[in-house]
Motif scaffolding. Sequence first.
Motif, mmCIF file in Angstrom:
data_model
loop_
_atom_site.group_PDB
_atom_site.id
_atom_site.type_symbol
_atom_site.label_atom_id
_atom_site.label_comp_id
_atom_site.label_asym_id
_atom_site.label_seq_id
_atom_site.Cartn_x
_atom_site.Cartn_y
_atom_site.Cartn_z
ATOM 1 N N ASP A 115 0.884 -1.170 0.000
ATOM 2 C CA ASP A 115 0.000 0.000 0.000
ATOM 3 C C ASP A 115 0.918 1.215 0.000
ATOM 4 N N SER A 127 -0.348 -3.526 4.752
ATOM 5 C CA SER A 127 1.004 -3.926 4.357
ATOM 6 C C SER A 127 1.986 -2.832 4.730
ATOM 7 N N ASP A 128 3.223 -3.229 5.015
ATOM 8 C CA ASP A 128 4.278 -2.242 5.248
ATOM 9 C C ASP A 128 5.150 -2.067 4.006
ATOM 10 N N ASP A 149 1.196 1.942 8.487
ATOM 11 C CA ASP A 149 -0.128 1.427 8.839
ATOM 12 C C ASP A 149 -0.760 0.801 7.602
ATOM 13 N N GLY A 150 -2.003 0.405 7.733
ATOM 14 C CA GLY A 150 -2.655 -0.293 6.628
ATOM 15 C C GLY A 150 -2.342 -1.775 6.653
ATOM 16 N N SER A 157 1.437 3.391 2.674
ATOM 17 C CA SER A 157 1.916 3.818 3.986
ATOM 18 C C SER A 157 2.825 2.741 4.563
ATOM 19 N N ALA A 158 4.015 3.156 4.992
ATOM 20 C CA ALA A 158 4.961 2.194 5.555
ATOM 21 C C ALA A 158 4.668 1.890 7.018
HETATM 22 CA CA LIG Z 1 1.011 0.247 4.883
#
Ligand SMILES: [Ca+2]
Length: 279
Positions: free
Chosen positions: A248, A256-257, A253-254, A250-251
């Motif tokens: 995704d 996936s990192d 949150d969400g 955002s590193a």
């Molecule tokens: Ca993310």
Amino acid sequence: MAVTKIAGLTALALGTLSSVHAVELEISITNLTQGNYFTPRLVVAHTDAADVFEVGTPASTALAWLAEAGVIDDAQEPASAGQNFEAVLGPADTDNGSNTWHRFGGLVAPATTLTYTFDTMDKPLLSLASMLIPTNDAFVGLDSIEIPTEPGTYSYYLNAYDAGTELNDELNSTRTDITGVGGTALGGYGAPGVAGAGAPPIAPSMSVGGLGVAVQVGQDADGNAIGANEVVDGTDGPVHIHRNTLGDTSATDGASDLNSTVHRWLNPVAKVTIVVPAA
Ligand SMILES: [Ca+2]
Ligand SMILES: [Ca+2]
Ligand SMILES: [Ca+2]
């Protein structure tokens, strides 16, 4: 995990290779991806009595170490002794009967090529495997091709496979908000998408935590304790074509990192070129 060996070729096929002669191959591997690195490569010349992996078959523990942590031998990760490819195949750089193998070091960066020479010691087949980073358990693989014997240049395109020994959570080990117990470390690297905290997004450092060293302390998806240097953290089937990184933007949150604009790929992910010199 049981170590499984699968015969790669029939005796009939081997019979057609009786003219194989000792040859020092020049092997080049090109990383075709935009933002993934290849860990040091396991390159094996072998008979049908040895096999690095088989699509549709559960991965060996040795393959799990390679695919999850980039570990091939004891020198890389002593805690894997007795479970790694050194344990399965025998010592490196010598004739083990069923095989001879080398560990070719260094990272292969995106869109770059590294070249090695390799004495096949009369073995008829060639296999290669290397972890893709940053991933949970993706590896690029070449499975038991017949080593060409006529002088010339031969090219092969390689796919990325999922070893099936780790869930593809794509979470850095510091993430705690989704699973409550931390991610499964993406190969033990300290920051999402990179090999060491603070490194640029697609330029892994080899100095943080050691290249490919598994650091997966915590709990797996089922709540089972995971100790240091274990590679048990869920399974997602036998060896299969990798579904790719989802990512995704955002590193931190969400779901996936990993970065969906950097770390995704399409197969094939590597090109291998073999040069058979004139006798
Ligand atoms: Ca993310
Ligand atoms: Ca195989
Ligand atoms: Ca997986």
